[in-house]
Structures are given as C-alpha cells and as structure tokens.
Design a protein around this motif. Structure first.
Motif, mmCIF file in Angstrom:
data_model
loop_
_atom_site.group_PDB
_atom_site.id
_atom_site.type_symbol
_atom_site.label_atom_id
_atom_site.label_comp_id
_atom_site.label_asym_id
_atom_site.label_seq_id
_atom_site.Cartn_x
_atom_site.Cartn_y
_atom_site.Cartn_z
ATOM 1 N N ASP A 123 -15.705 -11.413 -42.197
ATOM 2 C CA ASP A 123 -14.715 -12.364 -42.684
ATOM 3 C C ASP A 123 -15.248 -13.779 -42.528
ATOM 4 O O ASP A 123 -16.301 -14.004 -41.929
ATOM 5 C CB ASP A 123 -13.407 -12.191 -41.905
ATOM 6 C CG ASP A 123 -12.220 -12.820 -42.589
ATOM 7 O OD1 ASP A 123 -11.864 -12.377 -43.692
ATOM 8 O OD2 ASP A 123 -11.652 -13.764 -42.012
ATOM 9 N N GLN A 124 -14.520 -14.749 -43.047
ATOM 10 C CA GLN A 124 -14.921 -16.146 -42.918
ATOM 11 C C GLN A 124 -14.344 -16.798 -41.669
ATOM 12 O O GLN A 124 -14.666 -17.944 -41.374
ATOM 13 C CB GLN A 124 -14.488 -16.933 -44.159
ATOM 14 C CG GLN A 124 -15.105 -16.430 -45.450
ATOM 15 C CD GLN A 124 -14.462 -17.043 -46.674
ATOM 16 O OE1 GLN A 124 -13.899 -18.130 -46.598
ATOM 17 N NE2 GLN A 124 -14.522 -16.356 -47.796
ATOM 18 N N GLN A 125 -13.457 -16.104 -40.958
ATOM 19 C CA GLN A 125 -12.754 -16.698 -39.830
ATOM 20 C C GLN A 125 -13.098 -15.965 -38.534
ATOM 21 O O GLN A 125 -13.168 -14.735 -38.507
ATOM 22 C CB GLN A 125 -11.246 -16.610 -40.053
ATOM 23 C CG GLN A 125 -10.783 -17.209 -41.369
ATOM 24 C CD GLN A 125 -9.342 -16.840 -41.659
ATOM 25 O OE1 GLN A 125 -8.464 -17.071 -40.838
ATOM 26 N NE2 GLN A 125 -9.094 -16.254 -42.816
ATOM 27 N N ARG B 128 -4.631 -15.758 -43.117
ATOM 28 C CA ARG B 128 -5.332 -16.413 -42.005
ATOM 29 C C ARG B 128 -4.562 -16.193 -40.709
ATOM 30 O O ARG B 128 -3.334 -16.230 -40.700
ATOM 31 C CB ARG B 128 -5.443 -17.917 -42.292
ATOM 32 C CG ARG B 128 -6.075 -18.758 -41.211
ATOM 33 C CD ARG B 128 -6.261 -20.186 -41.717
ATOM 34 N NE ARG B 128 -6.783 -21.056 -40.679
ATOM 35 C CZ ARG B 128 -6.041 -21.829 -39.903
ATOM 36 N NH1 ARG B 128 -4.723 -21.847 -40.062
ATOM 37 N NH2 ARG B 128 -6.604 -22.600 -38.988
ATOM 38 N N ASN C 72 -1.911 -23.827 -37.301
ATOM 39 C CA ASN C 72 -3.157 -24.042 -36.561
ATOM 40 C C ASN C 72 -3.165 -23.521 -35.134
ATOM 41 O O ASN C 72 -4.242 -23.281 -34.581
ATOM 42 C CB ASN C 72 -3.492 -25.532 -36.550
ATOM 43 C CG ASN C 72 -3.857 -26.057 -37.924
ATOM 44 O OD1 ASN C 72 -4.447 -25.331 -38.730
ATOM 45 N ND2 ASN C 72 -3.499 -27.301 -38.217
ATOM 46 N N ARG D 149 -14.197 -19.871 -30.670
ATOM 47 C CA ARG D 149 -12.844 -20.080 -31.198
ATOM 48 C C ARG D 149 -11.896 -20.506 -30.090
ATOM 49 O O ARG D 149 -11.177 -21.475 -30.209
ATOM 50 C CB ARG D 149 -12.349 -18.801 -31.863
ATOM 51 C CG ARG D 149 -10.857 -18.732 -32.106
ATOM 52 C CD ARG D 149 -10.400 -19.688 -33.188
ATOM 53 N NE ARG D 149 -10.681 -19.146 -34.507
ATOM 54 C CZ ARG D 149 -10.296 -19.726 -35.637
ATOM 55 N NH1 ARG D 149 -9.641 -20.868 -35.580
ATOM 56 N NH2 ARG D 149 -10.585 -19.200 -36.800
#
Length: 455
Positions: free
Chosen positions: A52-54, A120, A178, A416
């Motif tokens: 994934d991109q996250q 997301r 966020n 993260r």
C-alpha cells in the motif's frame, strides 16, 4: 548481524550509551534464537506485506498487547489464514489485528471495500478498558454484517475487533482525518482538516474559499457529542490539525501547521511562511487555555505527547526555528522536538538532522522519540546507520539517555508512530518502500513493520 523480517527488512541494531563506544548487538533472525547480546534491545519484529502507499498505525494496550490497523492492496495472511480480498475492487482493503506482547498473532480482521472511493487509516487508539478507536476514510468497508459507511468516520471496536459503533462526518468536500486519541472518560478526540462543508455534530461548518480548515471533535463512550472546534484561516491561509494528546486532567493538546493568519481562541497568529507549526491547549470542555506558534519557522508539528508538567511537540522544519530566545538552523529539512510546561511556557528545544520525529511519553515522564535519518550523528549520539532511530530523553532538559539505530538494507523506511508500555518497552510502527520496478505502479508502494524493543 542483520535481522531479516519476512525477507524484506534488514535491521542492524547499534545501541549507544553517552560515554561508551557503540557496539553491535547480535539480534538473530526473527522467529529464531535471539543472540544473548541482543536480548537487551530487540524483542521481536514483524513485516506486514500490505503493498500500500500508507504505513500502518499501531498502539500498545494496557496489558502489553499490540494493536495494528492498516490498508492493504494485495492478498495477505498474518498467520491465521488469508484475510478477505476482493480482486474486483481497486480501493484498498482494511485490516485490524492484535498481537500478544511476545509478538504472537491473537486475531486479525479484514474489511472489504464496496466502492472505489479513497480509503485511509487516519488514527488508532485504545483506552484502559480495551476499547479500540479507529478513525479514517472508508470505502464502504464491510466485515460480515458490520459496515463502516463511505467517507470520514470514527469507530469504536471491542478488544476482539467487533464493531461497537461508528460515527460519520457528513458534508461535502475533501476531509483528512489525521489522528485520534482516547480520553479519560471512555471517549475519544479526533483531529484533522477539511475543505468545503462538514458537520461535526453541531451543524455545518465551512472552510472559506476552498482553503483547508482544522478541526477537533470530542465524543463520549457511545460516540455521543461532547464538543467540536473548527479553526478557519483568514484570507488565503490554511490550517491543518495533525496530532492530538489528552493529559491526566482531560485537557486536550492539538498540534499542526498553518499558513496566513489564524486564531485558536486568543491572539491572531500571522506567518509569511508556507507553513508554521502550532500547538493549542484546550480544557476538558474544549475551552481555549493557551496556544503558540513557532515564529520564523517553515514547517509543521506532526506529533504530540504529554507528561507530568510537560508537553512535547515533534515535527519538521527548514531554514530557522526560534525557541526560548535562541535560533536553530536546519541543514536541509530537519527534525525538531520542543518542550513546553503545562502553562505553555517554553522549556527546551532540540533540533537534529533527521526526519520529523514521532514522540511518546511513559509512566516515568520520560520522552521517547523515533524517526528516520540518512546516517551520521542522531540526537547527539554516535554515528548511526541510515534508516531508523529510537531515543529516550530526560524530560527536564532533553538529554539523551540512549539512542538506537536500525538500518534498512536496500529500501527507505519511515516511522509512523511510537508507543511505550507500562514496563518501558517501546513499539515502533512504520513503512518500508518497495524497490521500484518498470512494470509496477507509478506511485511507490510500502509494506509495514512492527519493531518491539525491550526496556
């Protein structure tokens, strides 16, 4: 010696004490015999092959277990059988999993998307009663009979991953969730930014002229409304709330970045930079206590943690940073860690040639920071290999107690979030960029990792 996680991540640990020469612990391969020298640092590691991109989010529960949430775009098996995967839908899928304190998988739940909408994970938190708060943007995720409606959401799950309730944020226009944190009353606080119009429970709020406005939303144990705050920019500015923390008194601390002019409840801040970091403290009931920006700085605050009479703010900046009557200069794009007291007075600042750090506090009030860097001296310690660092600092002056470096061979890595359990053990979660391929996707994909360190 290198430690191989799923054949992808190679971590080389180098533990450093301030007055001694660094040594290389023998960590051994994950799942095998851990070398005697590595017992002090490395507990276990896991790779999440999410494609994934996250990067994934992870937190430590009150009993030392590890909760993780991530989106995945290819079939995955965490050890208890394949998670659901619909090849006919391009949108990312959602997983929530729980590992024991020793790294053994307890359970894993997969959610399938029902639309092509953007998806997301925006935040993950757990309270003392083992309730899990999950926030983000849903592509109509479903699991059995449970559904997370399409769009921005805040959900509470049980400690076994079952859905208790979900709350949407209706409106029009893009919205970014966020961060989320649990409070001391069984509820949660959610922060992010939006354009257009959104209803946070007290009627539609608007972001002017298509600009980004920041928000904070506090809910009770059943998702019921406590309060919401929206910070709108003046003129051509914008506001983004990026992280949130709640202290033992229930006061809420929000950090992020702004451009142009904005008021968080007191004086109006004004910057000519592209973005300037800010921190704002609200009472349990959402009233403004104090707020500050970091004058003369081009950057943003991305992480916040609270301890006894301390508020720690981590972020990234370029150019100059002015704090406690002193200037700090960045070599290029550097990291910063700022300490305020509970009344908002500046205490100390540290800047270092690394990426923006993530930050956590422990029961002793000490602060743990983690992030990525290109090698060399990080946080005043000895030379570390390019990759990741984890450091523990004294809260009163920011002095390093120890710094550990972990090198990822052949691929870039990023942190993260970081958590500290009741014993002082550290959990670091983040992403690993996959090597680019000619026939691969145009955007770089990531896999996730969990890295557990002993106290």
């Amino acid at each position: 010696m290198a430690v191989c996680v799923g054949g992808l991540l190679f971590l080389v640990g180098c533990e450093e004490a301030r007055a001694t020469t660094p040594r290389i612990p023998v960590l051994g391969e994950v799942g095998g015999q851990v070398g005697q020298e590595g017992v002090e640092a490395h507990a276990w590691s896991r790779t999440l092959m999410i494609g994934d991109q996250q990067a994934p989010h992870a937190v430590v529960t009150s009993n030392g277990d590890v909760l993780v949430a991530a989106t995945y775009q290819e079939p995955i098996n965490l050890g208890a059988g394949p998670l659901p995967f619909d090849r006919n839908v391009v949108a990312p899928h959602l997983l929530v999993a729980r590992f024991s304190s020793e790294g053994t998988l307890r359970w894993a739940r997969g959610w399938t998307p029902k639309s092509q909408a953007r998806a997301r994970v925006g935040g993950l938190a757990v309270d003392a009663s083992d309730h899990v708060f999950l926030a983000g943007t849903s592509a109509g995720f479903t699991q059995d009979t449970a559904t997370l409606p399409e769009g921005p959401f805040l959900a509470r799950l049980s400690g076994e991953g079952a859905l208790d309730w979900v709350r949407s944020l209706p409106g029009e226009g893009p919205v970014a969730v966020n961060a989320v944190t649990s409070d001391n009353d069984g509820g949660a606080v959610l922060v992010g930014d939006f354009t257009g119009q959104r209803d946070f429970g007290e009627g539609l709020k608007s972001a002017p002229n298509g600009r980004h406005a920041g928000f904070a939303l506090r809910v009770g144990p059943k998702g019921e409304q406590r309060w919401s705050r929206v910070w709108t920019p003046v003129g051509e500015g914008e506001v983004s709330a990026r992280a949130v923390a709640v202290d033992v008194f229930g006061d809420v601390h929000v950090v992020g970045g702004y451009a142009g002019a904005v008021s968080f409840g007191d004086a109006t801040f004004l910057t000519v930079r592209q973005h300037t970091p800010f921190v704002v403290k609200l009472t349990h009931d959402g009233d403004h206590v104090w707020s500050h920006d970091v004058r003369g700085t081009d950057g943003s605050a991305l992480s916040v943690a609270v301890g006894p009479d301390r508020v720690f703010v981590g972020g990234g900046f370029s150019g100059r940073l002015y704090f406690q009557n002193a200037w700090h200069r960045a070599d290029s794009r550097d990291g910063f860690l700022l300490a305020y007291d509970a009344q908002g007075s500046q205490r100390w600042a540290r800047t270092f040639p690394t990426g923006a750090p993530v930050v956590a506090t422990d029961e002793a009030g000490q602060v743990t920071v983690a992030g990525s860097h290109d090698g060399g001296r990080a946080l005043g310690g000895a030379d570390l290999p390019p990759g990741l660092y984890v450091a523990k600092l004294l809260p009163d002056e920011g002095t390093s107690l120890w710094v550990r470096g972990f090198a990822s061979a052949g691929t870039a890595s990023n942190a993260r979030n970081v958590s500290v359990d009741s014993t002082g053990g550290v959990l670091l979660a983040g992403g690993l960029n996959r090597p680019a391929s000619e026939d691969g996707p145009s955007q770089r994909l990531q896999d996730g990792f969990l890295l557990r360190l002993n106290p």
